[in-house]
Design an enzyme around this catalytic site. Structure first.
Site, PDB file in Angstrom:
ATOM      1  N   GLU A 187      29.057 -19.763  31.084  1.00  0.00           N
ATOM      2  CA  GLU A 187      30.319 -20.496  31.138  1.00  0.00           C
ATOM      3  C   GLU A 187      31.327 -19.791  32.045  1.00  0.00           C
ATOM      4  OE1 GLU A 187      30.077 -23.397  30.001  1.00  0.00           O
ATOM      5  OE2 GLU A 187      28.237 -23.026  28.872  1.00  0.00           O
ATOM      6  N   GLY A 223      26.430 -26.249  23.486  1.00  0.00           N
ATOM      7  CA  GLY A 223      26.509 -24.807  23.295  1.00  0.00           C
ATOM      8  C   GLY A 223      27.888 -24.267  23.599  1.00  0.00           C
ATOM      9  N   ALA A 224      28.459 -24.699  24.713  1.00  0.00           N
ATOM     10  CA  ALA A 224      29.776 -24.226  25.122  1.00  0.00           C
ATOM     11  C   ALA A 224      30.257 -25.103  26.271  1.00  0.00           C
ATOM     12  CB  ALA A 224      29.737 -22.763  25.542  1.00  0.00           C
TER      13      ALA A 224
END
Length: 858
Positions: free
Chosen positions: A295, A258-259
């Protein structure tokens, strides 16, 4: 030809690194086929390690051009996984290692290390990708400041930390904060930025950039606002302040995850950055907000304090998931967010715990660490943090976190370090609680009750089923939040937390005016399966009167689950008691529309299959699918007038807003349209599709039509309208497979793999079709095995190109022992066919071997 079986790595074998790193300098000369990487690494002996050890540097796929120590050239002979400098060839004390290697980013289809995505250079180094960039001790407990120089004719050159110098065709970056190699990042491309700024509470001005391809910049506004909200929240709630002068986010089309929280340079799958009302659903907006926050929060819980080794992965991931859940509750609705999180936990992690891939939050061994980025490590890990907070209280939790940050900033830590700050800050002995980290499986808590003369006795019993490698389990410390509801709906006992720490315990409540209904596990206070015998009338009472939003939802969910069980096993039908309870919930304007939308949704096919299996039945995917269709038909017929009113009342006139209020209204409207389609043959859905001005309603209407076997014309129109938008085309692929008629699902997926837009090397596109088939359980489990064959064919094909993505999608097979003998035989045959491939990646070998019950040999 495979020489030997992959060898496992064991937590018990951990040894501190023989050398620490004081400084890293990297010099990149970028080229698609021949990037040169020069490294200068300042090593010093680790005083905590045994003396006179060899220097082992990890490295894979690297062409070594030169190597030197303290400027003197040496002859180094790399092997398949790195190179070793014998201790006798190392100088005393600190020394400089210099190397130059050549790598080919354009040919790196595994998307680990330095690779290219549509002309852009980017990196993914977690967990062990840095070793594909240069020779280095690629382990999380080796932390150092990095200085990076990038040479390229591309206009945007980015790395970690702060920019310190630049000129035509080059840029230099300096990250003063020590970090492990997995947090290294580099991006080079023809990009444009949405720019903004944030002033920290300490007065530091932070430049904010979201870098995208030209033409996508108008889809970054929501991501930027989410970033600023995250920064404010982390200062206010955790006291964590950002520590660099710049924060960059880059959207990348080809990305396995995803990140990634690389220090100061977060790299994101583009689907979690880009959004406009016309192209992104409300769920997409919520995912963007959550993942941006996740994040960013890693800056402290993962970067400033990282994990000593990969067995401690949940130390950063479980804690940061919990933090993003808290954030999303504050930004939207705590009640709705909690329900959504538990539904995700049960769908992904309970499934994992119930099969051959079960493992503890802190595993004891692994073959390929990429296979342990799992729901157990992330979502169950977050549940452990939530339980800790419940047990020590919010003040105790805050005190422990303050101590954690103060004591361990700049360190690589363990679960023991984490629990120690809680014990010190609160005075609690957490030795029993620690078992949650080492014991796999989902505990079962069974409740029994006794009532006599105003005295109510609740007896709770716990047990955890056996899991691979752990046949016997010890009792856990389980917080059970509970309350008591009277027969008139009044709350007789507000929420209190019982601590279940023995196999069986009884709790007595005196002087009650009437026999109560126990509202147990309020807020889903522990990740357990609750066994509580309640009548439908009692569940209806909780659905109507429970003061705990989660348990109110859970009561309705249990009603629906029991009805679907009866429909599958006994050919029963939903009765008036359930339909009346559903009607009251639907029409209760005092309830959040998002809550009502969730309450209207029937348990999914996977949920019913799991609960039937837990009850000792062999689930029939076709019968479960048919029961859900029939239940929706009955609900639609009974509630048609109310559903029609909801469709009209929940319209959101005016400019689109992604806020929780409007998103909740659209969620309820789309859910109502989807059910009503079973009564009006899709008339309302067709109208909504034709008039929709946002992706939530357009997509929701089309899915409603697919759900009744219609929607072909709308699907063609959808593609023509959005063929230019890669993320919307992902939705187009996925919807056709996920909502296909089961007997056609595999054939539709096969046809879509022949579509010119099916780029199977792109992880998002691969997951949309092949992963999408797994999201259609009756289609994947077609009796002829066509779903199994198709998925296995594509996993075999992808494994040689991108083993990480292939291994993750292989979990579609993890519940194979749950089904009838015919399906088990077909599933096993496909798993064995995959296992017989030569070569087969370590990733896939481990996953399929575990699913087949083949232990990796140590």
């Amino acid at each position: 030809m495979r020489d030997t079986a992959p060898q496992p790595i064991f937590l018990a074998d951990y040894q501190p690194p023989p050398f620490l790193v004081e400084q890293v300098a990297l010099d990149f000369h970028l080229h698609p086929q021949a990037t040169r990487v020069k490294a200068r690494v300042r090593f010093c002996p680790n005083p905590e390690a045994a003396p006179d050890q060899d220097l082992r540097l990890d490295g894979e796929g690297l062409k070594l051009i030169s190597a030197a120590i303290n400027g003197a050239a040496i002859t180094a002979r790399p092997d398949a996984t790195g190179l070793t400098i014998p201790a006798r060839d190392l100088p005393e004390g600190a020394f400089d290692w210099q190397s130059e290697v050549e790598i080919a980013p354009e040919g790196n289809t595994a998307l680990e290390g330095l690779y290219m995505s549509r002309g852009m250079y980017c990196t993914q180094c977690e967990a062990e990708g840095f070793r594909k960039i240069t020779f280095y001790p690629d382990r999380p407990d080796v932390m150092a400041p990095f200085r990076v120089r990038i040479v390229s004719d591309l206009p945007v050159l980015l790395s970690n930390g702060n920019p310190v110098a630049a000129g035509p065709g080059w840029a230099e970056w300096d990250d003063p904060h020590p970090k492990p190699a997995y947090l290294f990042a580099l991006v080079a491309g023809d990009l444009v930025a949405r720019k903004d700024a944030f002033i920290t509470r300490e007065g530091r001005r932070v430049t904010l950039n979201i870098w995208v391809r030209a033409g996508d910049e108008n889809k970054t506004g929501y991501a930027m606002e989410a970033l600023k909200r995250s920064m404010i929240w982390d200062e206010q709630v955790y006291g964590r302040v950002y520590d660099l002068d710049i924060f960059n986010i880059v959207a990348v089309d080809d990305f396995n995850m995803g990140a990634m929280e690389n220090k100061g340079l977060n790299i994101f799958n583009s689907r979690y950055v880009l959004a406009s009302p016309e192209t992104a659903t409300d769920a997409d907006y919520a995912s963007i907000e959550r993942i941006i926050a996740h994040e960013y929060f890693h800056n402290w819980t993962g970067n400033r304090i990282t994990c000593r080794d990969w067995f401690q992965l949940s130390l950063k991931e479980g804690l940061t998931v919990f933090r993003d859940q808290q954030f999303m509750g504050d930004m939207r609705s705590h009640a709705v967010k909690r329900i959504e999180d538990v539904l995700t936990l049960r769908a992904r992690q309970f499934r994992e715990d119930d099969g051959p891939l079960a493992h503890p939050v802190r595993p004891e061994s692994y073959v390929e660490i990429n296979n342990f980025y799992t729901a157990t490590v992330y979502e169950k890990g977050a549940e452990l943090i939530r339980m800790l907070q419940l047990l020590v209280g919010e003040d105790g939790y805050s005190a422990a976190l303050d101590l954690y940050f103060a004591r361990h900033d700049g360190q690589a830590c363990t679960i023991e370090d984490w629990l120690a700050v809680f014990e010190e800050a609160t005075g609690r002995d957490l030795s029993q609680f620690k078992r949650w980290y080492s014991q796999a499986g989902t505990p079962c808590v069974d409740a029994a009750e006794h009532w006599q003369d105003g005295r109510y006795t609740l007896t709770l019993r716990q047990h955890t089923p056996p899991t691979p490698g752990q046949p016997l389990k010890e009792p856990l410390l389980i917080p059970v939040a509970m309350g008591l509801i009277g027969p008139d709906g009044a709350e007789l006992l507000p929420t209190q937390v019982l601590e279940l720490d023995s196999p069986e315990q009884s709790f007595t409540f005196e002087d009650l005016p009437a026999r109560p209904i126990a509202s147990l596990l309020r807020g889903f206070s522990a990740p357990v399966v609750l066994g509580q015998r309640l009548t439908n009338a009692q569940r209806a009472q909780l659905l109507a009167h429970d003061t705990d939003p989660f348990n109110r939802f859970e009561a309705g969910r249990a009603l629906a689950r029991d009805i679907l069980h009866a429909m599958v096993l006994e050919d029963a039908k939903p009765g008036p008691e359930y339909l009346d309870a559903l009607r009251r919930t639907l029409c209760d304007e005092g309830l959040d529309p998002a809550f009502r939308a969730l309450a209207l949704r029937l348990p999914g096919q996977e949920d019913i299959a799991a609960s039937l299996h837990k009850a000792g039945h062999v689930p029939d995917p076709d019968a479960i699918h048919a029961a859900r269709i029939e239940a929706n038909r009955i609900i639609a017929a009974a509630l048609a007038p109310e559903l029609g009113q909801i469709v009209a009342a929940m319209a959101t006139p005016g400019p689109y807003s992604a806020d929780a209020r409007d998103a909740g209204r659209r969620a309820l409207r789309v859910q109502a349209v989807g059910i009503l389609a079973f009564a009006d043959k899709g008339a309302k859905a067709a109208d909504l599709f034709a008039g929709a001005d946002n992706m939530t309603e357009q997509m929701g209407a089309w899915v409603a039509l697919l759900g009744i076997g219609a929607g072909t014309a709308e699907g063609m129109q959808f593609y023509r309208q959005w063929a230019h938008d890669r993320l919307v085309v992902d939705k187009w692929f996925a919807a056709q497979v996920m909502h296909a008629r089961p007997d056609r699902a595999a054939a539709i997926a096969q046809t879509l793999t022949d579509h010119p837009d099916f780029d199977w090397k792109n992880p998002n596109r691969f997951r949309s079709v092949i992963g999408g088939l797994g999201m259609n359980p009756a289609g994947f489990h077609a009796r002829d095995g066509s779903g199994y064959r198709l998925v296995a064919d594509w996993l075999i094909r992808l494994d040689s190109v991108n083993p990480q993505t292939a291994a993750r999608v292989s979990t579609l097979f993890e519940t194979w022992r749950r089904y009838d003998d015919r399906r088990q035989a077909l599933l096993r045959a496909e798993l064995e066919r995959i296992m017989a491939q030569d070569p087969l990646s370590r990733d896939m070998t481990e996953m399929v071997g575990r699913m087949l019950g083949q232990a990796m040999q140590g």
